[in-house]
Scaffold this motif. Structure first.
Motif: not given
Ligand SMILES: Cc1cc2nc3c(=O)[nH]c(=O)nc-3n(C[C@H](O)[C@H](O)[C@H](O)COP(=O)(O)OP(=O)(O)OC[C@H]3O[C@@H](n4cnc5c(N)ncnc54)[C@H](O)[C@@H]3O)c2cc1C
Length: 410
Positions: A156-160
């Motif tokens: 999720l960090e990467i996606a955001a």
């Protein structure tokens, strides 16, 4: 103590162990060996900022002069291949061996591999090291659409981060919620809604059938729902596995990580293990855990150094963790496993709230979104073994501070 302490793995745990040995007054040789070529660096920024910032540099854990100034020999780019526990020697890849009196294994963990057709195509990446982060940063510039497999913290960090950098991102998650069992369902749903509102597509209860390619490079992902998601980059974030293979060569006990006692000693007492690779009985839950956090790596490293210099100690640090996902700073303190009562403080609509977890009347964890004061107070409360009442929780940070201030001196 002629051979001193050898530390294998120059990440968060290994570097702290070297520093703590000197702080504890250890005056024998300290050798820190790492297989990466860089000066040891902070890992958390990699997924939060580094991959969208062309000018970003790795942030060193300590400056170069720290190692020389503390007579710590740092050997980068060196892979340790085997331990001969009987003769207390290490074998290095490419030849050569080294003797130790104490050995600290701080070998960390590595991304779990996706056992699927197409997982070996170019453009299918994962993120653990700064080398991985550079690949993602450099290649993502030319990718309009990116698929992230796995809706855990790192995915999720990467996606955001990539979405904020202008990429179109889809997250594919097998479970019916994000963040596995790491946070309360309320927080997982809040994160889902906010990421979706920011333009990230999130597919729950969806798995990947196969990754498809063209000319050896990834071209898309076929989901279990039969949808084909075009993507020139696929990032796999489905968790990590502990690096235990080196420990296995020494015949150490392994149980979801290198098994250690309360002083960080493995089944061979002169070999200690710390950080992402170590599993142990947790003082708070009584259950066996292996935690993956900077706090755990740092606190275990400090204790390992104390063990080596001969202090008695037992691992009793309050666990905490943070994650920055888009405009949400998530902070977790304590372990929520087994909690049977939750109290919400604040409003989800404000994107600022905390979930307090209890077992009966005992506070066991606090999970916060953009409420750093609750997190810091939680560290204090759990460290002191103090459990607030429902009224005190409802009174917010001021009421909790007042309750702590009213405690008799320890
Ligand atoms: C992208 C990313 C974001 C993260 N964000 C957060 C966060 O926000 N908050 C948080 O608390 N935690 C976060 N973490 C987790 C945190 O970084 C880890 O828990 C921490 O790095 C563990 O420290 P460690 O020293 O055990 O392992 P590592 O830091 O991984 O260090 C292990 C080192 O050992 C080396 N090594 C392994 N085997 C050998 C060998 N045989 N010979 C020589 N060297 C070897 C490895 O290459 C590596 O350099 C994040 C991790 C990543 C990857």
């Amino acid at each position: 103590m002629k051979n001193g302490v050898v530390i294998v793995g120059a990440g968060h745990a290994g570097v702290q162990a070297a520093a703590s040995l000197r702080e504890e007054g250890y005056d024998g040789p300290v050798l820190l060996i790492g297989d990466e070529k860089e000066l040891p660096y902070h890992k958390p920024p990699l997924s939060k900022t580094f991959i969208k910032d062309a000018a970003a540099q790795p942030q060193p854990l300590r400056g170069e002069t720290f190692y020389t100034g503390h007579t710590i020999e740092f050997r980068p780019g060196t892979l340790v291949e085997r331990i001969d526990a009987a003769s207390r020697r290490l074998e290095l890849a490419g030849g050569g061996n080294l003797a130790y009196d104490h050995l600290i294994l701080a070998t960390g963990s590595r991304p779990r591999i996706l056992p699927l057709p197409g997982a070996d195509l170019a453009g299918v990446l994962s993120l653990r090291s700064v080398a991985d982060a550079r690949l993602i940063r450099d290649q993502s510039v030319a990718c309009e659409e990116i698929v992230v497999i796995g809706g855990g913290f790192i995915g999720l960090e990467i996606a955001a981060t990539l979405s904020a950098g202008g990429r179109r991102v889809t997250v594919v998650e097998a479970l019916d919620r994000l963040l596995g069992r790491a946070v309360a369902p309320l927080i997982a749903e809040h994160v889902r809604q906010r990421l979706a509102a920011s333009g990230i597509r999130i597919l729950l209860k969806t798995t990947v059938e196969r990754i498809e390619g063209e000319d050896g490079h990834v071209a898309g992902v076929l989901t279990s729902a039969g949808e084909r998601l075009p993507a020139k980059m696929v990032i796999v974030g489905i968790g990590v596995v502990p690096n235990v293979e080196l420990a296995e060569t020494a015949g150490l006990t392994i149980a979801n990580g290198i098994r250690v006692d309360q002083a960080m000693r493995s089944s061979a007492p002169e070999i200690l293990a710390i950080g992402d690779n170590a599993s142990y009985r947790h003082w708070q839950t009584g259950g066996d855990v292996r935690l993956e956090s900077v706090e755990n790596a740092t606190d275990q490293a400090k204790l390992a150094a104390r063990t080596i210099v001969g202090h008695d100690g037992s691992y009793a640090a309050v666990p905490w963790f943070w994650s920055d996902i888009g405009d949400m700073k998530l902070q977790m303190v304590g372990l929520a496993a087994g909690s049977d009562r939750q109290i919400l403080s604040g409003e989800t609509a404000d994107n600022r709230f905390s979930v307090f977890h209890f077992i009966g009347d005992r506070l066991v964890a606090i999970e916060s979104v953009n409420r750093p004061a609750d997190h810091m107070l939680g560290r204090k409360m759990l460290g002191l073994g103090f459990s607030p009442t429902a009224e005190q929780v409802a009174g917010g940070a001021e009421a909790l501070k007042a309750a702590l201030a009213a405690l008799p001196p320890a």
